[in-house]
Each structure stands twice: as structure tokens, then as C-alpha cells.
Design a protein around this motif. Structure first.
Motif, PDB file in Angstrom:
ATOM      1  N   ILE B 116       0.840  -1.199   0.000  1.00  0.00           N
ATOM      2  CA  ILE B 116       0.000   0.000   0.000  1.00  0.00           C
ATOM      3  C   ILE B 116       0.875   1.248   0.000  1.00  0.00           C
ATOM      4  N   TYR B 119       2.181   1.741  -3.388  1.00  0.00           N
ATOM      5  CA  TYR B 119       1.195   2.291  -4.321  1.00  0.00           C
ATOM      6  C   TYR B 119       1.010   3.783  -4.073  1.00  0.00           C
ATOM      7  N   ASN B 120       0.852   4.125  -2.830  1.00  0.00           N
ATOM      8  CA  ASN B 120       0.633   5.529  -2.519  1.00  0.00           C
ATOM      9  C   ASN B 120       1.816   6.396  -2.945  1.00  0.00           C
ATOM     10  N   ASN B 121       3.003   5.817  -2.822  1.00  0.00           N
ATOM     11  CA  ASN B 121       4.185   6.601  -3.195  1.00  0.00           C
ATOM     12  C   ASN B 121       4.357   6.698  -4.704  1.00  0.00           C
ATOM     13  N   SER B 122       3.723   5.759  -5.421  1.00  0.00           N
ATOM     14  CA  SER B 122       3.907   5.783  -6.870  1.00  0.00           C
ATOM     15  C   SER B 122       3.179   6.965  -7.495  1.00  0.00           C
ATOM     16  N   ILE B 123       2.300   7.558  -6.726  1.00  0.00           N
ATOM     17  CA  ILE B 123       1.583   8.709  -7.263  1.00  0.00           C
ATOM     18  C   ILE B 123       2.322   9.975  -6.891  1.00  0.00           C
ATOM     19  N   GLU B 124       2.819  10.602  -7.930  1.00  0.00           N
ATOM     20  CA  GLU B 124       3.699  11.732  -7.676  1.00  0.00           C
ATOM     21  C   GLU B 124       3.049  13.033  -8.105  1.00  0.00           C
ATOM     22  N   PRO B 126       2.771  16.133 -10.215  1.00  0.00           N
ATOM     23  CA  PRO B 126       3.307  16.398 -11.550  1.00  0.00           C
ATOM     24  C   PRO B 126       4.271  17.578 -11.590  1.00  0.00           C
ATOM     25  N   LEU B 129       7.557  16.472 -10.258  1.00  0.00           N
ATOM     26  CA  LEU B 129       8.192  15.568 -11.199  1.00  0.00           C
ATOM     27  C   LEU B 129       8.770  16.355 -12.360  1.00  0.00           C
TER      28      LEU B 129
END
Lengths: 1137, 236
Positions: B116, B119-124, B126, B129
Motif C-alpha cells: 500500500i 502504491y501511494n508513493n507511486s503517485i507523484e 506532476p 516531477l
């Protein structure tokens, strides 16, 4: 030919003794000189070089290849080229013929039995003047004569099911003559079973002049056979059977010894010239009374109508001798022709078309070959290969249903007269008997189809052609898209109103008339939907002889699933009325788009599965509502396993096609938007990577509204998991993977990291444009761009070919620049370069063959349910293997339903010899023949080095890139075993009427695993996909609507998947893990036997071990605990077995 | 628990949660090699074998911290049973560590919790980034630029460095180029030959043809033997 054969074997023997003894027969005649030389050579060798025997052999081998050729050898090599398909085909024929040779032991047993039999017959006791009415139990008295005893035995042992009009006088006298005939006698029988026929001639005094009338002959013949049988002592088994399932033609079947493979069939025929053959022409009537209880109303009609089938049966007996003699003289000393007949019989037997009433019997093959030989279409010099080929080509190209043929020289008139009564006419020597009387025209059409297919096979000269032609059994249950089993309805009632004429013509074969009428009804109802409707009828000698009636139906893929059955124009009153009458309540008057009005049947359905169901509806209408017959249908029972019963979609859904269609539609829409995005490099190509794009995904994601929980945590545009303990994981939203291609540019940086960053910046750019121009939300990670569109999640990745180059780049010690493959570059090329191409082609296959996608899905469903998941047998490999069946179309016509596609795949995989040959999936014939041959020989040469399963296809330069890591040999063996067992059960259901729940075929065997890891079902995001679904609440999905504040749902989050991945990465060398992808809640674990070995202490062996008495032992308990640790949260408990 | 020792390794049993009923055995030893590396200073480096796959560097640090301050941990490979070098700040700590017989780790993050988080960290974010990327590209471009300049430089004594960028760059030192050249040469030499001129050539070509036929035959025969060995010729 023979002499040259020997030459080859000779040449072998010189070369290497082992091989020669393996493959070649021992030469009958060996030139003495050479033998001598060989011996002297051998002895020399021993004397001179006793130590190394290897080297001289090697040099000799070389010499062998370059030695000057003998004329015979040259001829032989040339002949192979000219007369046979190729070397391999020739050798395989030789092997097969050797395999079916009949054992000498059996031959000897037969000849000694025959001799015995003849002397036995000589000493037969004779009884005359017994009336039919006398044949009843004679009470035992002291004075009971031999005759009484005989009669008693007759009554108790032989039940005569034939009736005649008078009380016949029966004379039981010694036969005039005994003759052996048939395939074996002509040296054309393919073993290992030895079966021969004997023709016993009944003497003149047995008969009366008018015996051909009213069944009299048939009754006499029956008792004569019984008389022979009764006096046969010294046999193991004797029974009455029907010759070629003809219910008016009983013969005696004898098994002389315990050897079940030695069988003799005894025919009894009248003495020659007693009955005139012309008496049995199909224009004559020979039955004057309703002896068969055919319910004929007007006996006068019966008397006036020709009794064609009854006549033919008698004609068979009368002409048997002459025809057999003709066959024997024609085939005499034609060895290659005889070999050809053997091959043809094997070919037909494998297809199961030579059994049952109406079949294409092996005798017919013999007659056909004789015909071709007599007509000079075959000759003595032809090889057996050419015989077979010519036979096929003759049947495939001649329209025998139109042009009758004859073994003798029959007049045109005669032929035309026969043609009136029979579908296929093939007259015998006398011109009075149609050899193809009982050949069903539908069976014949099937055979013709098979011939066409065989020709195709020969022309495509690949290695498997021989195998699929002669060595693979093609079970009845797999030949057709659909089977209707009427066995439950036997004996058939008279459902049809047939005229007296019809009844009279078919007198004696009333039940078969009904079957033909059912067949005609099916033909009429299914019309163009069916390619052919082939009956398979079995009979047994008893009161009501029918034991099995099955119709096999091949559908026409183009028209089978039309939802309109168009009738005649409304104005055409009579025809329209007839149509209405036939279709009953289904028919309705309709106006069509072009303005015309027709009577028509409209089958309403909104799914593709529903369209397949139309066939079922028609058959049910015909058989239940019109005829009220009990029947079993084998058609679509397996489709049930493709349905997602727990999830209701917002649009109508059957099997997986609808969702796939939706996905492709939305992906195309989104693709167009992406292409219109203005960037420094424009997007030139968008291709799908997920299985859904080739319709082969079992449960494709459903385009629907995503319901967001009120307390959902949100990060940017995405929903994420809240920061607390989670008791349930939401249903898996599988993201759809796609690849983007950009126009070519030379400006990509020369650095991997930089390329990756540039890619991400492209994602960001696209994401922004989508938001600004189209109001579509998306989010970007370093690897991909995720877009939420129409209720689906799409993931796009950029493919930059330069990246592969950079990954491969390496500089050698000499400073040379070299490009070598490595795991990373391979992975990238495979997933983004090759896979999209394959997927696009598979989609093409789906468009061409609509059963491909759901069929493949069914295969996956089955395989995964047996805990073999993507790791063991990747999805793409299954796709390719199934595609191979469609591309090659080896043993079957194209499959029209997912079910038959699945069953045929089972057969393919169960029998496929992956050790010996690669799978060829030559999409669009893109690889040339030469390249294929090249790849195959390469494969053969380094078999041990290449992957167990080797798939040759156009896009990976013959590297079989998708099977590099899996499946392993063990997996293949396992899959083959499973397929074999499953298929056996499925065929047993059809052939032996086994009854079981089909779910059993999808239940894994949990025995045999060392550990079972039980997972918490609520934490499995695919739990609703299980086959045996526990009572879980249903999920109802709503139609997607865009709204403000929309967020991207949690996509692609599958902890079970992550768990398995972690297990395999970390513990792959210690154990294997098995799991059902579709909602399985148990993981099976097998320890790797190697890991369990106790080892000496060494740093290299230390991993995962513990120290016990200074030796290393697998630390099992700790590893099991690791399994708990790795799966913390989702593992319920681990069961040790 | 008595301590076990073998070939200079000491066995340490480790449990990864207080609830554990069983334990892994780590094998530890002072790191000593003739080749000394800077990041593994002698005397202070502990060599650890048989570390379970899910243990991270952070975990190891914590694991050995009871013995003393751990400066660094070097793990060898990921996601498999692991070797590690644990570098202590002082030799005493190491000596203390070698005497340890069992250790306990409690702060392991694994399973659902870990996924989990991932997954939460995979959302960056923008913007973040994109900033990161821009920075990287700026740096990258600068480096490239610098590299180019370096190449073009004229050195102090007035010499110009000859580079690929000149008018006639010569042949690239690539494998593919080499193969191409060799092919060309062999083809050129083939062209020069006369194919059917001498009698021996004709004879040879005939011989070749025959050999091919024979070879084909042999190959086919081998295949058939193979098939035979797997009992392929039983028709029913």
C-alpha cells in the motif's frame, strides 16, 4: 524399388551399426562380396587399432558422404524426390507400414485354424427337411435324436429377428465352396489386428426358386449361419453381428483363440447363378407383404414400389463372389497399391469415419482403389504415396454425387436408373449392385472434405503433415462444432408422416428412414448455417438394433449466427405459408430496410454469446417443439466458465467479447485524441499490449462508473489508500497497457537516463494537453502515463527503439563497439517492440475467426484453475499456441465456438511433442519456407540448448523470445497430463455417456503440495472471479458518466499478485508456487528437491540453510515463517502437509 | 542457546518479530581480505551471510545497533538471500557484535502495508516531477556541452585534437562495420572466381549435390529414429 531399398540399408550398415539396426530391415539378399569385405574390414580394424575405435569410424563417415554413388543409390535418391513428398515422408511411411504389419504368430494361427475349419466343414452333419415351424424347443426325451438336439440348440442360442411369409423348408447341407476374401487376403489389411472374411456358399438344394421374395432368403441365410456356428467346435467366441451395420445382413463373427486381435467374419451366400442379379435392380419389388411392421396402409402400393434397400442387401450376397474375385485379380502383385490401401484405411480409421451405419467402410476404400486401378488412374509403378495422393485427389475433385461410376462396363441407362434411387452410385462388376448403397451422402461429404484437407497437407510439406494425417486420432467428439445425441430417444418413434411409397422403398430400414428425416429437418431448419450434418449410427444384433444416434454438425462461420432467418416475400402466399408453418410462433412478417417485406424469423439478442445461442434455439425448436424428442446437446456448456456471475455490467455482456469491444472502441477514441496532441514529436502509432486487445482476456475490465467512497483519501488526481488498517481490497481495476510510438527523430540523447527523463517529460506534456484540451484526467509516473477515460484506466508507455540500442551497447577490450543482448534489452524489446505486433496480428485472427478470443480465454480459465499461472505458462504463450491451431488448421476445420476451440486445444497440447518439434505460427505466411526449414534444422541440431517449448513466428527472428524463461519441461508435462485427463473425461461424456458436473474439470487437485498458503479472501481483489463462488454479495456496476472532481481510481493494485512475485523472486530457488489467477485463495507450494539436500558447509550453499551437525540443512521452518512475513496482512494461515 | 561456530563463521539466530517461533541463522565473521577497499575499512567491517530477502539496509542497521553505532551497510543483491557488510564506527563495536548469539528485529515493514505504501508513493506530484526532470535535463545538457567543448579545444602548445567530427572520420570501430567489410571482401573475391570452368569444378558441384541429397536423407533418418524412440508410429 525393393532392391534399391536394400542398397540404402547396406550403406547404412557400413556407416554405423547402431543406426542401421535401429532403422532398417535386415536385407533379404546381401551381395556376398560386400559382406565379405565388411567382415574383413572389421577384423582388420581390430587387429591394427585395438585401442581407439572412434577415429577410423569418423573418417569413414566422411568418406561415406563423398564416396562415388552407385547407380541404384542415385536412382533411389531421385525416386524419393520424384515419387514421394520428401525423404521424411518416405521414411515415415516405411515405419508406419512396419508398425502395422501383422504378426507371423497371428498369421500362422489363422492358417492352421482355416485348415481345421475346412476339414470340419467337410464333416458337417447334415439335416434336411426342417420347417421353420419346427424350430422350437423339443422336449427332452430319452430318444432325442441328434436333430432334436440341434434344433434345441438353435432355439436357445440363436434368436432370429427376421420374419418371412411362409413356413419355409430349411435344408442344412454342407456348403458347396469356401472362399477367403477381403483386405487381408489381398494383403492390404493394416494390422495389428488380423481380420479376414470367409464366404461360404450355400448349396442349391437349400433354396427354392422364389426365395428372393419376402425375406425368405434372409431367414434361410440366418439359419444357415446358425447351423455353421452350431457345428463349429473349438472356437473361443462366436456371435452374430451385422455386416457393416446393415441390419438385414447378419454374419457370423468368430474369435478362434483367446487372442482378441484375430477375428474371422463368415458370410453365407447363395450358390452362383441361382438368383439372377438383375432381379435385385433398384427397379424391382421383392416384398409383397408388410413383413417389417412398417404400417403400410395400402399393400398394393408396396407391391408396386421397388424395395431398393432390401434388393441391395440381397444383391450384395449374390455379387459378392464375383466382386471379390475381381478385386483379388486386380490387386494381385501390386504391392505399392496394397500398401496404399493400408495407409488409406489407417487414415480413415483415425477419423472415425469408417464405423457405423452409412459409413465409408474400408471395403469401399478397397473398391475405390480397385476402380482407379482398373481405370488406369493408378498403376503398378506408382509409390504408395502416389496411390494415396491420387485417391484423395480423385475423391476431392470428382463430384460423385452427380456422376455415377462403375467397376464394370455398365450402360449409361443403367447408371441413370441407379442414380434415380441413390445419392452416390458406384456400381459393381455385374452392374446390379451399388457398392455405395449404404454410404450416407453426408458422411461422404465429410470424407470428401477430409480428402481436400489431406491434399492441402501434402502440398504444405512440413514435418507434421504425416503425423496429423496418419498418426493422430481425430475423435468424433472433436470433429464437429456441435453434437446432438439422440440415444436417449431410442427406439425412435414414427414422428413423421411418411408416404407408403417412402416406407416401401426403405422397407426393412424404417428406423433409418426416421433418422434421415430428422437429418433432413435439421438441414432445413439450419439451412446455410450448417456446413454439414453428419450422422453417426451404431447398431447391435438385437430386437431393436439401434444403440446410438449422434449428429455431428459443422457450422458455417460466416452465416451460422445470423439473427435473421429470411423467408419468402409476403406476396408469395404459398411459400410464405409454408415458411410460417415450419417456423410456427417464431415466424413474423417484417419490413426490411430496402423496403421489401418478408416472412422471417428474428432472433433477438444483444451479445455474441447470444448469437451463438441462436443455433441452440433453432435446434431446440426443431427437436422439442416440432418432434418432441429427447436429446442431449454438446455445444456451449463450457461457456459458463467465462461468465462473470458476480459482477453485473452496465451494458449487456455474454462471454468476454463485449467488454473487449468496448475497450478497443474507447482505446481508439482516446488514441485519436492523443494523436491530435501537438508536441515536438507527433505520435505515429498506438498499439495495445493487454490481452483484452486480442479478445483473449478472460475477464476484461468493465467500462463503468467508479464509485468513490466518501472517506477516500486523495492525492493529486488519484484515489489512494487511507493510512489505516485495511480489511478489504476493492475489486481489481486492471489497467490496460498500450504502447506509443513517436515519429522518428535523431535528437534523442545518447544516454539511457536522459532518454528516460525525456520520455517522462513527454508523458507530462501529453497529460497536460489531455487535461487542457479534452478535460480528461491522467497522471504521470516515471514509467508510464495513466489516463482515466470512459470508466477505464489506460496506461501508455513510450517505445523509443534507441533505448534498446543503448541497453545493448557494450565496448569490448579491443575498444570495439558491440551490441549484445542482455536481459534488460530483451525484456524491453519483447514487451514494447514485439508484443504489440503480435497482439495486432492476434486481433486480426480474432476478426477472421471469432471463436479465437473466447476460446483462448477458456483455455486460460482452465489452466489457471489448475494453479498454473502466468509465471509457469505465460498468457502470450497460450495466445500463440492457440493461434497456431487457427493458422495451421491441421487436423480440423476452423472452430466455430469457443468450446470446440478449447477442446481441440486440449487435444493439441496433450499430444504435442515439444521435444521433437517447434510450434509454427506463421502469421500471413510471413516466414518463407526456406527460413522455416532452416530454423527447424537449427532447432533439431541444438535441441538440448534451446528452450523446451519453441515457437517460430515472424516477429522475433526465430528466437522464440516469449518462451525463453517459461514454460519449463515440468510445466509442460503437467499441462499435458492435465489436458489428457480433462479431454478423456469430456470425450467420455460424449462417447460413454459419463455424467458429471463440468465444474469438476476446473477444480484443482490440492494433494501433492508440500504447503498450502491460505489467503484472506477479502484481500484478494479478484475474489469474485472464482468458479466456485462462495455467497458473496453481487457487484452491480453503473454506466460511466463524466463529472467534476473526478479522480482516478486505484488501479492495478493486486496484493496477491505482489505476494506471488515477491515469493518467486526471493524463494524461487527453494520452492515453486502455484496459484489460480482468477480469484484463487490458496497458494500451493512445492519444495525444490535440490534445495532440500543436506550440504557440506560452503559459503555458496549457505542461503536459506541452518547449521545442523556441521552440515547445512534447509531452514524450512524459518522459510515458512518468511512466507508469513512476506505476506503479512493477506496470509491467513499456512497448512503443512 | 549454545553458540555454534564453523570455519570461522559464527552462527547468530535472528527472529523477525517478537511472536516468532523459529529463527533464521545468520553467519557472521570479521571481514578480512587481502585487497582492501575503501568502503569496507579493515577491522571495523562485519561480513554477514544468509540474510533473508526482505531485510533492508535500514533493518540491518537497526539489527546491529545494540552492539554499537553502525556507519554503513552494504547489501549485495536485492530480493534474494543476501550477503552484507556492516561497517561499525569503532572496532570495539565489531568485537561486541561477533560475540552476539541472538538478535531480534521488530521494525519490519512487509506485506500489505508495504504494498500500500508503494502504491501511494507511486503517485507523484506532476509539478514536482516536471521540475526534477527539467533540472536533470539542464544538468545533462550542460555536461554534454562541456564534453563537446573539451573535444574541440586546442591545447596550450597549439595542437588541435583530431576527432570524429572532422571531414573524413575514418572507419568506426564497431562490430557491425567489421562484419560488413568482411562480407564485402569475401563477395568480391567470389566474383573473381570462375564457377564452371574447370572439369574438376563441375565434378565437384555434382559431388556436392549428391552429398546434399545424402545429407538430407541422413537428417530425415535421424528424425525418424527420434520419433520412433518416442513410439510415434503406433497408429492406434
Amino acid at each position: 524399388m525393393d532392391s534399391s531399398d536394400e542398397d540404402i540399408t547396406d550403406h547404412d550398415e557400413n556407416e554405423s551399426e547402431n543406426e542401421a539396426s535401429d532403422i532398417s530391415k535386415t536385407p533379404v539378399e546381401n551381395p556376398n562380396k560386400r559382406k565379405h569385405k565388411e567382415i574383413s574390414q572389421k577384423s582388420k580394424k581390430v587387429k591394427l587399432e585395438p585401442i581407439s575405435t572412434e577415429d577410423p569410424k569418423k573418417s569413414k563417415k566422411k568418406n561415406e558422404l563423398y564416396k562415388p554413388p552407385t547407380i541404384e543409390e542415385l536412382n533411389n535418391l531421385k525416386m524419393t524426390e520424384n515419387l514421394y513428398n520428401n525423404n521424411l515422408f518416405r521414411l515415415q511411411i516405411e515405419e508406419l507400414v512396419k508398425e502395422v504389419a501383422i504378426k507371423t504368430k497371428r498369421k500362422k494361427a489363422l492358417s492352421s485354424w482355416l485348415e481345421n475349419f475346412k476339414t470340419n466343414i467337410e464333416n458337417l452333419p447334415e439335416f434336411d427337411d426342417i420347417s421353420l415351424s419346427d424350430i422350437k424347443i423339443v422336449s427332452k426325451t430319452k430318444k432325442s435324436t441328434k436333430k432334436d438336439k440341434f434344433i434345441n440348440n438353435l432355439v436357445t442360442n440363436y434368436q432370429c429377428h427376421f420374419k418371412s411369409d411362409q413356413d419355409l423348408k430349411l435344408n442344412f447341407l454342407k456348403p458347396e465352396n469356401i472362399e477367403v476374401f477381403g483386405l487381408y487376403e489381398n494383403n492390404a489389411l493394416a494390422g495389428p489386428n488380423l481380420e479376414t472374411s470367409i464366404n461360404i456358399t450355400m448349396p442349391k438344394s437349400c433354396f427354392h426358386v422364389k426365395d428372393f421374395l419376402n425375406n425368405r432368403y434372409i431367414v434361410k441365410r440366418f439359419y444357415y449361419l446358425a447351423y455353421i456356428a452350431e457345428n463349429l467346435t473349438d472356437v473361443h467366441k462366436k456371435t452374430i453381428i451385422y455386416h457393416e451395420n446393415n441390419i438385414l445382413l447378419p454374419i457370423l463373427l468368430i474369435q478362434p483363440t483367446k487372442d482378441e486381435k484375430l477375428i474371422i467374419k463368415i458370410h453365407a451366400t447363395p450358390v452362383e447363378d441361382y438368383f439372377k442379379p438383375s432381379r435385385f435392380l433398384p427397379s424391382q419389388n421383392n416384398i409383397k407383404q408388410d413383413l417389417f411392421e412398417a404400417n403400410i396402409n395400402d399393400i398394393e402400393i408396396l407391391r408396386a414400389t421397388p424395395t431398393i434397400l432390401y434388393n441391395a442387401t440381397l444383391a450384395h450376397d449374390v455379387t459378392l463372389r464375383e466382386n471379390s474375385a475381381f478385386v483379388a485379380t486386380t490387386l494381385h502383385e501390386h504391392e505399392n497399391v496394397q500398401e496404399g490401401i493400408k495407409l488409406l484405411c489407417i487414415w480413415l480409421k483415425q477419423r472415425n469415419l469408417d464405423v457405423g451405419y452409412g459409413a465409408f467402410t474400408s471395403n469401399l476404400i478397397m473398391y475405390f482403389v480397385t476402380y482407379l486401378l482398373a481405370k488406369k488412374k493408378l498403376n503398378k509403378l506408382m509409390s504408395s504415396y502416389q496411390i494415396v495422393r491420387n485417391f484423395w485427389s480423385f475423391l476431392a475433385t470428382t463430384d460423385l454425387e452427380k456422376c455415377p461410376i462403375s467397376l464394370g462396363d455398365s450402360s449409361e441407362n443403367n447408371l441413370a436408373m441407379f442414380k434415380q434411387h441413390f445419392d452416390i452410385v458406384f456400381l459393381d462388376r455385374t452392374g446390379c449392385y451399388n457398392l455405395a448403397t449404404f454410404l450416407d451422402k453426408n458422411v461422404f461429404r465429410r470424407v470428401k472434405q477430409e480428402c481436400e484437407m489431406a491434399m492441402r497437407h501434402l502440398d504444405d510439406s512440413r514435418m507434421e503433415s504425416f503425423h496429423s494425417l496418419f498418426l493422430t486420432k481425430v475423435p468424433f467428439g472433436l470433429q464437429y462444432d456441435l453434437l446432438i445425441d439422440l440415444t436417449d430417444a431410442l427406439p425412435l418413434k414414427d414422428q413423421f408422416i411418411s408416404t407408403d411409397v417412402e416406407k416401401s422403398k426403405n422397407i426393412g430400414y424404417g428406423q433409418f428412414l426416421t433418422i434421415t428425416q430428422i437429418s433432413d429437418l435439421l438441414h432445413k431448419g439450419l439451412g446455410k448455417r450448417a456446413l454439414n450434418i453428419v450422422p453417426h449410427i451404431e447398431v447391435k444384433y438385437k430386437e431393436s438394433p439401434l444403440t446410438k444416434v449422434i449428429f455431428g454438425i459443422n457450422l458455417n462461420p460466416e452465416t451460422a449466427f445470423n439473427f435473421i432467418e429470411m423467408g419468402p416475400v409476403l406476396n408469395d402466399y404459398t411459400k410464405a405459408d409454408e415458411f410460417r408453418k415450419f417456423w410456427g410462433y417464431l415466424a413474423s412478417d417484417r419490413r426490411f430496410r430496402d423496403g421489401s417485406t418478408h416472412v422471417a424469423v428474428y432472433f433477438k439478442t444483444s451479445t455474441i454469446r447470444g448469437k451463438r445461442g441462436i443455433i441452440k434455439r433453432i435446434i431446440k425448436y426443431l427437436l422439442i417443439e416440432k418432434l418432441d424428442i429427447k436429446f442431449k446437446l454438446y455445444y456451449d456448456e463450457f461457456e459458463e466458465f467465462l461468465l462473470n456471475k458476480k459482477v453485473t455490467s452496465p451494458y449487456p455482456v455474454g462471454t468476454n467479447e463485449e467488454s473487449c469491444l468496448k475497450i478497443i472502441k474507447f482505446a481508439d477514441e482516446l488514441g485519436q485524441k492523443l494523436r491530435s496532441v501537438q508536441m515536438s514529436l507527433s505520435i505515429t502509432g498506438i498499439q495495445g499490449l493487454s490481452d483484452a486487445f486480442s479478445y483473449s482476456e478472460v475477464f476484461p475490465p468493465i467500462a463503468a462508473k467508479f464509485r468513490q467512497a466518501d472517506n477516500a483519501e486523495i492525492k493529486g488526481k488519484n484515489v489512494i489508500f487511507p493510512n489505516k488498517k485495511i480489511g478489504m481490497i476493492p475489486r481489481l481495476i486492471e489497467p490496460l497497457e498500450l504502447v506509443l510510438q513517436l515519429e522518428h527523430s535523431s535528437k534523442w540523447p545518447n544516454n539511457l537516463e536522459a532518454i528516460q527523463h525525456v520520455k517522462t517529460s513527454f508523458y507530462l506534456e501529453i497529460s497536460k494537453m489531455l487535461q487542457d484540451n479534452h478535460n480528461i484526467i491522467s497522471h504521470v509516473t516515471r514509467e508510464y502515463l495513466e489516463v482515466f477515460y470512459e470508466g477505464l484506466v489506460f496506461r501508455y508507455r513510450l517505445f523509443v527503439p534507441k533505448e534498446i540500442g543503448l541497453l545493448k551497447k557494450a565496448i569490448t577490450e579491443t575498444g570495439e563497439l558491440k551490441y549484445t543482448e542482455n536481459a534488460k534489452s530483451e525484456q524491453l524489446e519483447k514487451s514494447l517492440g514485439i508484443l504489440p505486433k503480435v497482439n495486432a496480428t492476434l486481433k486480426g485472427i480474432q476478426l477472421q475467426f471469432p471463436s479465437f478470443g473466447p476460446g483462448t480465454a477458456l483455455i486460460k480459465r482452465w489452466l489457471r484453475s489448475h494453479l498454473i499461472d502466468d509465471f509457469h505458462m505465460p498468457d502470450i504463450v497460450i495466445n500463440l499456441l492457440n493461434a497456431a491451431l487457427y493458422v495451421n488448421l491441421t487436423s480440423f476445420q476452423e472452430s466455430c465456438t469457443p468450446q470446440i476451440a478449447f477442446l481441440r486445444f486440449l487435444k493439441f497440447i496433450a499430444e504435442f511433442q515439444w521435444e521433437l518439434q517447434p510450434v509454427l505460427v506463421n502469421f500471413n505466411e510471413e516466414i518463407t519456407k526456406e527460413d522455416i526449414a532452416d530454423l527447424e534444422s537449427k532447432f533439431q541440431q541444438n535441441r538440448a540448448a534451446v528452450q523446451p517449448l519453441y515457437i517460430i513466428m515472424p516477429y522475433d527472428q526465430g528466437q522464440s523470445i516469449f518462451t525463453k524463461h517459461s514454460p519449463s519441461k515440468e510445466t509442460l508435462h503437467r499441462v499435458q497430463g492435465l489436458a489428457h485427463a480433462t479431454l478423456k473425461l469430456v470425450l467420455g461424456r460424449i462417447e460413454e455417456q459419463l455424467v458429471f458436473d463440468l465444474k469438476e474439470l476446473f477444480k484443482p487437485n490440492m494433494e501433492g503440495y508440500n504447503l498450502l498458503i491460505h489467503l484472506r479472501p477479502l484481500l484478494n481483489p479478484r475474489r469474485h472471479e472464482q468458479i466456485d463462488n462462495p455467497a458473496d454479495s453481487k457487484i452491480v456496476l453503473e454506466k460511466y458518466e463524466q463529472h467534476k472532481n473526478e479522480k482516478i481510481p486505484i488501479a492495478g493494485f493486486n496484493p496477491v499478485h505482489s505476494y506471488l512475485k515477491a515469493l518467486r523472486e526471493s524463494y524461487g530457488e527453494f520452492a515453486m508456487f502455484f496459484h489460480d489467477t482468477y480469484g484463487g485463495s490458496t497458494v500451493g507450494v512445492l519444495w525444490n528437491p535440490k534445495a532440500k539436500e543436506v550440504k557440506e558447509f560452503k559459503v555458496a550453499h549457505i542461503n536459506g540453510k541452518k547449521l545442523v551437525n556441521s552440515k547445512l540443512e534447509l531452514n524450512e521452518d524459518a522459510i515458512i515463517e518468511d512466507f508469513y512475513i512476506l505476506g503479512k496482512g493477506i496470509v491467513k494461515w499456512i497448512e503443512k502437509k | 542457546m549454545t553458540s555454534k561456530e564453523i570455519q570461522g563463521f559464527k552462527v547468530v539466530s535472528v527472529v523477525f518479530s517478537s511472536k516468532s517461533t523459529t529463527f533464521h541463522e545468520l553467519f557472521i565473521k570479521e571481514h578480512s581480505l587481502r585487497h582492501q577497499e575503501d568502503n569496507k575499512p579493515p577491522g571495523r567491517t562485519l561480513f554477514v551471510l544468509n540474510i533473508p530477502p526482505y531485510v533492508t539496509e535500514e533493518n540491518l542497521k537497526n539489527l546491529f545497533s545494540p552492539c554499537g553505532k553502525v556507519l554503513n551497510v552494504i547489501l549485495q543483491n536485492k530480493n534474494q538471500f543476501n550477503n552484507a557488510y556492516v561497517i561499525f564506527s569503532q572496532r570495539e563495536h565489531l568485537l561486541k557484535a561477533v560475540k552476539v548469539t541472538n538478535l531480534c528485529l521488530n521494525d519490519l515493514k512487509s506485506g500489505l502495508e508495504k504494498w500500500i505504501d508503494e502504491y501511494n508513493n507511486s503517485i507523484e506530484d506532476p509539478t514536482k516531477l516536471s521540475n526534477e526532470i527539467n533540472n536533470f535535463m539542464l544538468r545533462f545538457d550542460k555536461n554534454e556541452e562541456a564534453g563537446k567543448k573539451k573535444v574541440e579545444e586546442i591545447d596550450d602548445e597549439g595542437w588541435t585534437v583530431v576527432t570524429k567530427k572532422s571531414r573524413n572520420p575514418g572507419i568506426a570501430n564497431k562490430e557491425s562495420v567489421k562484419i560488413k567489410i568482411n562480407e564485402k571482401i569475401s563477395q568480391a573475391s567470389k566474383k573473381k572466381e570462375l564457377q564452371n570452368f574447370y572439369t574438376f569444378q563441375i565434378k565437384q558441384s555434382k559431388q556436392k549435390n549428391l552429398t546434399m541429397l545424402r545429407k538430407n536423407y541422413e537428417e530425415a533418418k535421424k528424425k525418424v529414429t527420434l520419433m520412433k524412440s518416442s513410439r510415434r508410429f503406433k497408429p492406434y
